[in-house]
Design an enzyme around this catalytic site. Structure first.
Site, short mmCIF file in Angstrom:
data_model
loop_
_atom_site.label_atom_id
_atom_site.label_comp_id
_atom_site.label_asym_id
_atom_site.label_seq_id
_atom_site.Cartn_x
_atom_site.Cartn_y
_atom_site.Cartn_z
N ALA A 9 0.87 -1.17 0.00
CA ALA A 9 0.00 0.00 0.00
C ALA A 9 0.91 1.22 0.00
CB ALA A 9 -0.92 0.01 1.22
N SER A 10 0.42 2.32 -0.55
CA SER A 10 1.28 3.48 -0.77
C SER A 10 1.58 4.27 0.49
CB SER A 10 0.64 4.41 -1.81
OG SER A 10 0.51 3.75 -3.05
N THR A 11 0.60 4.40 1.38
CA THR A 11 0.77 5.25 2.56
C THR A 11 0.49 4.49 3.84
OG1 THR A 11 -1.54 6.02 2.59
CG2 THR A 11 0.01 7.23 1.18
N GLN A 14 -3.12 3.42 4.62
CA GLN A 14 -3.77 2.39 3.82
C GLN A 14 -3.42 1.01 4.35
OE1 GLN A 14 -2.18 3.57 -0.01
NE2 GLN A 14 -4.04 4.68 -0.53
#
Length: 204
Positions: A9-11, A14
């Protein structure tokens, strides 16, 4: 066949584990179990991701690298994607993505004759490159829209930047002060190593 699942997940906000269920169901439907999982919160626009690096270090020829979608593996610019794909191929890994049907044949290794297997690999490689390019384009467009939104907010005097989670920073600094490594602190707090490094660099 050794199936290695990669979840990203990017962040920090998330949930990288969200894809675990679909990946496990897919592997089971093809008569396999996921033997190892690698999960992290990190940008797909860089190949320098600790869990991806660990997966590549662990990989053996014939293993499957299973992802939910190609954009979970890469949002890299073309040169970096070619380098990463070269590493994957050098390791003898076969990429299988739920959103890339041409890759699913890799879950049935050994069932096709040599000619069919080579043709499937060629088609899959082409589709893999295409989806990696689309993932990068989507990343660049989202970044552009974000920059435009920030510029507009700044012009209107409404932009205040991203708020810093001071409580998380305190916990990070406490762990680092206690002797924990950057990666261990990130794992314990469920955040990315870049977040830990920023806290280490900037303090509170």
């Amino acid at each position: 066949m050794f199936v290695r699942a990669y979840l990203r997940a990017s962040t920090d906000g998330q949930d990288a584990s969200r894809a675990r269920g679909p990946l496990e169901a897919f592997a089971q439907d093809h008569g396999h179990a996921i033997a190892a999982s690698y999960m992290e919160n990190a940008s797909g626009a860089t190949a320098d991701r600790p869990e991806l690096r660990r997966l590549l270090a662990d990989a053996r020829p014939g293993d499957v690298l299973l992802v939910e979608a190609i954009d979970r593996l890469s949002r890299l610019p073309a040169p970096a994607w070619r380098a990463l794909r070269g590493e994957i191929e050098a390791k003898g890994l076969r990429v299988v993505a739920l959103d890339l049907p041409t890759s699913h044949a890799a879950m049935k290794a050994g069932e096709a004759d040599e000619f069919t297997a080579r043709m499937l690999d060629a088609v899959n490689g082409m589709m893999l490159d295409m989806l990696a390019a689309i993932a990068r384009k989507d990343y660049e467009q989202r970044r552009e829209r974000q920059a435009q939104g920030i510029a507009k907010a700044k012009a209107e005097g409404a932009y205040q930047g991203r708020p810093v989670d001071l409580e998380k920073r305190r916990k990070i600094l406490d762990l680092l002060a206690s002797g924990y490594s950057v990666r261990k602190a990130a794992n314990l707090l469920g955040c990315s190593t870049s977040t830990v490094q920023a806290a280490k660099r900037e303090g509170i």
